[in-house]
Design a protein around this motif. Structure first.
Motif, PDB file in Angstrom:
ATOM      1  N   PHE A 138       0.624  -1.452   0.049  1.00  0.00           N
ATOM      2  CA  PHE A 138      -0.510  -0.012  -0.050  1.00  0.00           C
ATOM      3  C   PHE A 138       0.843   1.061   0.183  1.00  0.00           C
ATOM      4  O   PHE A 138       0.595   1.747   0.348  1.00  0.00           O
ATOM      5  CB  PHE A 138      -0.777  -0.147   1.217  1.00  0.00           C
ATOM      6  CG  PHE A 138      -1.870  -1.163   1.686  1.00  0.00           C
ATOM      7  CD1 PHE A 138      -3.079  -1.323   0.541  1.00  0.00           C
ATOM      8  CD2 PHE A 138      -1.977  -1.826   2.408  1.00  0.00           C
ATOM      9  CE1 PHE A 138      -4.135  -1.979   0.279  1.00  0.00           C
ATOM     10  CE2 PHE A 138      -2.703  -3.033   2.302  1.00  0.00           C
ATOM     11  CZ  PHE A 138      -3.603  -2.626   1.325  1.00  0.00           C
ATOM     12  N   PRO A 139       2.014   1.368  -0.641  1.00  0.00           N
ATOM     13  CA  PRO A 139       2.622   2.594  -0.823  1.00  0.00           C
ATOM     14  C   PRO A 139       2.040   4.017  -1.002  1.00  0.00           C
ATOM     15  O   PRO A 139       2.457   4.653  -0.439  1.00  0.00           O
ATOM     16  CB  PRO A 139       3.361   2.275  -1.991  1.00  0.00           C
ATOM     17  CG  PRO A 139       2.421   1.264  -3.107  1.00  0.00           C
ATOM     18  CD  PRO A 139       1.740   0.762  -1.671  1.00  0.00           C
ATOM     19  N   GLU A 140       0.531   3.336  -1.235  1.00  0.00           N
ATOM     20  CA  GLU A 140       0.263   5.627  -1.811  1.00  0.00           C
ATOM     21  C   GLU A 140      -0.570   5.690  -0.122  1.00  0.00           C
ATOM     22  O   GLU A 140      -0.858   6.814   0.145  1.00  0.00           O
ATOM     23  CB  GLU A 140      -1.181   5.420  -2.756  1.00  0.00           C
ATOM     24  CG  GLU A 140       0.026   5.025  -3.821  1.00  0.00           C
ATOM     25  CD  GLU A 140      -0.241   3.693  -4.664  1.00  0.00           C
ATOM     26  OE1 GLU A 140      -1.080   2.984  -3.933  1.00  0.00           O
ATOM     27  OE2 GLU A 140       0.895   3.588  -5.119  1.00  0.00           O
ATOM     28  N   GLY A 141      -0.714   4.627   0.780  1.00  0.00           N
ATOM     29  CA  GLY A 141      -1.701   5.000   1.499  1.00  0.00           C
ATOM     30  C   GLY A 141      -0.927   4.696   3.403  1.00  0.00           C
ATOM     31  O   GLY A 141      -1.167   5.462   3.865  1.00  0.00           O
ATOM     32  N   ILE A 142       0.315   4.075   2.828  1.00  0.00           N
ATOM     33  CA  ILE A 142       0.996   4.458   4.498  1.00  0.00           C
ATOM     34  C   ILE A 142       1.005   6.152   5.005  1.00  0.00           C
ATOM     35  O   ILE A 142       1.405   6.721   3.874  1.00  0.00           O
ATOM     36  CB  ILE A 142       2.351   3.554   4.273  1.00  0.00           C
ATOM     37  CG1 ILE A 142       3.117   4.637   3.422  1.00  0.00           C
ATOM     38  CG2 ILE A 142       2.396   2.389   3.785  1.00  0.00           C
ATOM     39  CD1 ILE A 142       5.273   3.687   3.510  1.00  0.00           C
ATOM     40  N   SER A 143       0.954   5.989   6.698  1.00  0.00           N
ATOM     41  CA  SER A 143       1.233   7.230   6.554  1.00  0.00           C
ATOM     42  C   SER A 143       2.191   7.026   7.759  1.00  0.00           C
ATOM     43  O   SER A 143       2.346   6.841   8.698  1.00  0.00           O
ATOM     44  CB  SER A 143      -0.779   6.945   7.631  1.00  0.00           C
ATOM     45  OG  SER A 143      -1.279   7.482   6.276  1.00  0.00           O
ATOM     46  N   SER A 144       3.218   7.825   8.051  1.00  0.00           N
ATOM     47  CA  SER A 144       3.768   7.529   9.480  1.00  0.00           C
ATOM     48  C   SER A 144       2.746   8.794  10.330  1.00  0.00           C
ATOM     49  O   SER A 144       2.479   9.224  10.025  1.00  0.00           O
ATOM     50  CB  SER A 144       4.895   8.895   9.084  1.00  0.00           C
ATOM     51  OG  SER A 144       6.059   8.140   7.792  1.00  0.00           O
ATOM     52  N   CYS A 145       3.471   9.107  11.878  1.00  0.00           N
ATOM     53  CA  CYS A 145       2.949   9.133  12.384  1.00  0.00           C
ATOM     54  C   CYS A 145       4.232  10.874  12.786  1.00  0.00           C
ATOM     55  O   CYS A 145       5.072  11.384  12.232  1.00  0.00           O
ATOM     56  CB  CYS A 145       3.530   8.943  13.551  1.00  0.00           C
ATOM     57  SG  CYS A 145       5.009   8.080  14.277  1.00  0.00           S
ATOM     58  N   LEU A 146       3.494  11.284  14.076  1.00  0.00           N
ATOM     59  CA  LEU A 146       3.968  12.638  14.614  1.00  0.00           C
ATOM     60  C   LEU A 146       5.352  12.928  14.342  1.00  0.00           C
ATOM     61  O   LEU A 146       6.794  13.368  14.421  1.00  0.00           O
ATOM     62  CB  LEU A 146       2.901  13.120  15.435  1.00  0.00           C
ATOM     63  CG  LEU A 146       1.919  14.294  14.649  1.00  0.00           C
ATOM     64  CD1 LEU A 146       0.814  13.122  14.431  1.00  0.00           C
ATOM     65  CD2 LEU A 146       1.528  15.249  15.895  1.00  0.00           C
ATOM     66  N   SER A 147       6.315  11.314  15.119  1.00  0.00           N
ATOM     67  CA  SER A 147       7.309  11.442  16.067  1.00  0.00           C
ATOM     68  C   SER A 147       8.151  11.198  13.938  1.00  0.00           C
ATOM     69  O   SER A 147       9.320  12.154  14.928  1.00  0.00           O
ATOM     70  CB  SER A 147       7.027   9.946  16.686  1.00  0.00           C
ATOM     71  OG  SER A 147       6.797  10.174  17.656  1.00  0.00           O
ATOM     72  N   ALA A 148       7.862   9.927  13.305  1.00  0.00           N
ATOM     73  CA  ALA A 148       8.835  10.123  12.816  1.00  0.00           C
ATOM     74  C   ALA A 148       9.074  11.651  11.954  1.00  0.00           C
ATOM     75  O   ALA A 148       9.768  12.032  10.532  1.00  0.00           O
ATOM     76  CB  ALA A 148       7.739   9.062  11.293  1.00  0.00           C
ATOM     77  N   TYR A 149       7.549  12.024  12.036  1.00  0.00           N
ATOM     78  CA  TYR A 149       7.776  13.480  10.636  1.00  0.00           C
ATOM     79  C   TYR A 149       8.831  14.738  11.695  1.00  0.00           C
ATOM     80  O   TYR A 149       9.014  16.128  11.134  1.00  0.00           O
ATOM     81  CB  TYR A 149       6.574  14.260  10.677  1.00  0.00           C
ATOM     82  CG  TYR A 149       5.936  13.587   9.185  1.00  0.00           C
ATOM     83  CD1 TYR A 149       6.128  13.904   7.644  1.00  0.00           C
ATOM     84  CD2 TYR A 149       5.009  12.303   9.514  1.00  0.00           C
ATOM     85  CE1 TYR A 149       5.973  13.604   6.902  1.00  0.00           C
ATOM     86  CE2 TYR A 149       4.177  11.896   8.331  1.00  0.00           C
ATOM     87  CZ  TYR A 149       4.340  12.725   7.168  1.00  0.00           C
ATOM     88  OH  TYR A 149       4.192  12.354   6.513  1.00  0.00           O
ATOM     89  N   CYS A 150       9.044  14.612  13.017  1.00  0.00           N
ATOM     90  CA  CYS A 150       9.521  15.164  14.099  1.00  0.00           C
ATOM     91  C   CYS A 150       9.025  16.896  14.080  1.00  0.00           C
ATOM     92  O   CYS A 150       9.508  17.665  14.463  1.00  0.00           O
ATOM     93  CB  CYS A 150      11.427  15.539  13.688  1.00  0.00           C
ATOM     94  SG  CYS A 150      12.452  13.802  13.855  1.00  0.00           S
TER      95      CYS A 150
END
Length: 184
Positions: free
Chosen positions: A138-150
């Protein structure tokens, strides 16, 4: 009612405790927050395509956010017996992310091309294919978290008039939907 106001109303009607819109330009980042991912307390570091190091550097993650104009920030505040009880907390976070996934489906119809920032690692699959060395399905649907985005979540919560530190017996989780308005 503008698009942001409609999105806030949708989020509240869907059961989120609070929702607010802010311009992406008001979101603050701190690359040093990546150390929390590297501590791997959640077990997803290097085991989930949406998590570091696979998701990108702090600078790349910030650039992903900055390509959008608007951010809908949603918050769930849920009663818990013990915030330190990992089993209970994970259950509450899972419910927050389930609601957010529902909301994202609706928001993508109204604002195509947007992306979600979730409360915790991507959970589209029961187990991320990364663990087996397989490609993401699901490469178009994956979502990172706030921590991963810093993302500086406490500062963002305060900008949105939301509580970050809950009183004893409550847990708060945050997610974001990023989008740009057409024709701007």
């Amino acid at each position: 009612m503008n698009q942001g106001e409609r999105f806030v109303k949708m989020a509240v009607e869907m059961g989120f405790s609070r929702a607010a819109c802010v311009p992406v330009s008001e979101i603050s980042f701190d690359a040093s927050l990546r150390r929390y991912c590297e501590m791997n307390l959640c077990g997803s570091y290097g085991n989930n395509y949406a998590c570091p190091p696979d998701c990108g550097t702090p600078e790349q993650m910030e650039a992903k956010v900055r390509k959008y104009q608007n951010a809908l920030v949603v918050q769930s505040i849920t009663k818990v017996n013990d915030i330190r009880d990992d089993t209970e907390t994970k259950k509450v976070k899972k419910e927050h992310n389930r609601k957010m996934s529902e909301l994202v489906r609706e928001l993508r119809q109204a604002a195509p091309g947007g992306t979600a920032v979730m409360a915790g690692p991507c959970a589209l699959c029961n187990e991320c294919k990364k663990k087996k060395g397989e490609k993401c399905i699901f490469p178009e649907g994956i979502s990172s978290c706030l921590s991963a985005y810093c993302i500086k979540a406490q500062e963002l919560a305060e900008k949105c008039g939301m509580v970050y530190w809950c009183p004893e017996g409550e847990a708060a989780f945050f997610s974001i939907y990023l989008w740009s308005e057409e024709g701007i």
